[in-house]
Design an enzyme around this catalytic site. Structure first.
Site, short mmCIF file in Angstrom:
data_model
loop_
_atom_site.label_atom_id
_atom_site.label_comp_id
_atom_site.label_asym_id
_atom_site.label_seq_id
_atom_site.Cartn_x
_atom_site.Cartn_y
_atom_site.Cartn_z
N CYS A 7 0.86 -1.18 0.00
CA CYS A 7 0.00 0.00 0.00
C CYS A 7 0.90 1.23 0.00
CB CYS A 7 -0.99 -0.01 1.16
SG CYS A 7 -0.23 0.04 2.81
N ASN A 10 2.38 1.49 4.22
CA ASN A 10 2.72 0.24 4.92
C ASN A 10 2.50 0.35 6.43
OD1 ASN A 10 5.60 -1.91 5.52
ND2 ASN A 10 3.52 -2.53 5.14
N CYS A 12 -1.23 1.00 7.43
CA CYS A 12 -2.66 0.75 7.63
C CYS A 12 -3.15 -0.51 6.92
CB CYS A 12 -3.49 1.95 7.17
SG CYS A 12 -3.18 3.45 8.11
N ARG A 13 -3.22 -0.47 5.57
CA ARG A 13 -3.86 -1.57 4.83
C ARG A 13 -2.97 -2.80 4.64
NH1 ARG A 13 -5.22 2.17 -0.16
NH2 ARG A 13 -3.27 3.06 0.65
N ASP A 117 -8.10 3.89 1.34
CA ASP A 117 -7.14 4.26 2.37
C ASP A 117 -7.90 4.78 3.61
OD1 ASP A 117 -5.10 5.21 3.89
OD2 ASP A 117 -4.16 6.39 2.30
P1 4NP Z 1 -1.70 2.93 4.10
O1 4NP Z 1 -2.26 4.31 4.67
O2 4NP Z 1 -1.19 3.20 2.68
O3 4NP Z 1 -2.89 2.03 4.10
O4 4NP Z 1 -0.60 2.49 5.04
C1 4NP Z 1 -1.47 5.47 4.72
C2 4NP Z 1 -0.60 5.64 5.77
C3 4NP Z 1 0.17 6.79 5.87
C4 4NP Z 1 0.05 7.76 4.90
C5 4NP Z 1 -0.82 7.58 3.84
C6 4NP Z 1 -1.58 6.43 3.75
N1 4NP Z 1 0.82 8.95 5.00
O5 4NP Z 1 0.64 9.83 4.15
O6 4NP Z 1 1.65 9.07 5.91
#
Ligand code: 4NP
Length: 147
Positions: A7, A10, A12-13, A117
């Site tokens: 994702c 790295n 959350c999802r 997200d």
């Molecule tokens: P992920 O979510 O891609 O599901 O891990 C996010 C986590 C952090 C950020 C964006 C999306 N960020 O911009 O820090």
């Protein structure tokens, strides 16, 4: 089978997809390797987001020991399948592929949909967990036809 979940952050999802799939393959006694990575490097070295840790815990899974890392071009050699959460991840990872064989390893985790997200929406962690778990089970069924 070696699978990398990808994702953006790295945290959350993909840590959820990593933890859920790892748990399911262990339950089935499969010798698969599961990992996760992000296309962005803001959280490298950190554990998953506390909301992902929390929702996993709610469903009996501990993902707190995972460590965030950035997707690396060598991952194309280490993994058989690179499963990405949304279209931006798809574009970013595709742009790093060095040949058709590497491109062919990349696909959307949900096949025809994205995992949204949840980073800015606390109440989305539960539905995202459910969505990811359902797809992990489907994926395993497709590969093992025994769930
Ligand atoms: P992920 O979510 O891609 O599901 O891990 C996010 C986590 C952090 C950020 C964006 C999306 N960020 O911009 O820090």
């Amino acid at each position: 089978m070696k699978i990398l979940m990808v994702c953006l952050g790295n945290i959350c999802r993909s840590p959820l997809a990593h933890g859920i799939m790892e748990h399911l393959v262990q339950q089935k006694g499969l010798n698969w390797e599961i990992d996760s990575a992000g296309t962005g490097g803001w959280h490298v070295g950190q554990p998953p987001d506390r909301r992902s840790i929390g929702i996993a815990k709610k469903y009996g899974l501990d993902i707190s020991l995972q460590t965030c890392r950035k997707f690396d071009v060598l991952d194309f050699e280490k993994f058989d399948q690179i499963l990405v959460m949304d279209h931006n991840n798809l574009l970013d990872v595709r742009a790093m592929a060095r040949n058709e064989a590497e491109k062919n390893k990349i696909s959307l985790f949900m096949k025809d949909a994205i995992v949204p997200d949840p980073y800015y929406e606390d109440d989305q962690f539960d539905p995202v967990y459910q969505m990811i778990e359902k797809r992990c089970k489907e994926f395993l069924y497709e590969y093992t036809s025994s769930i």
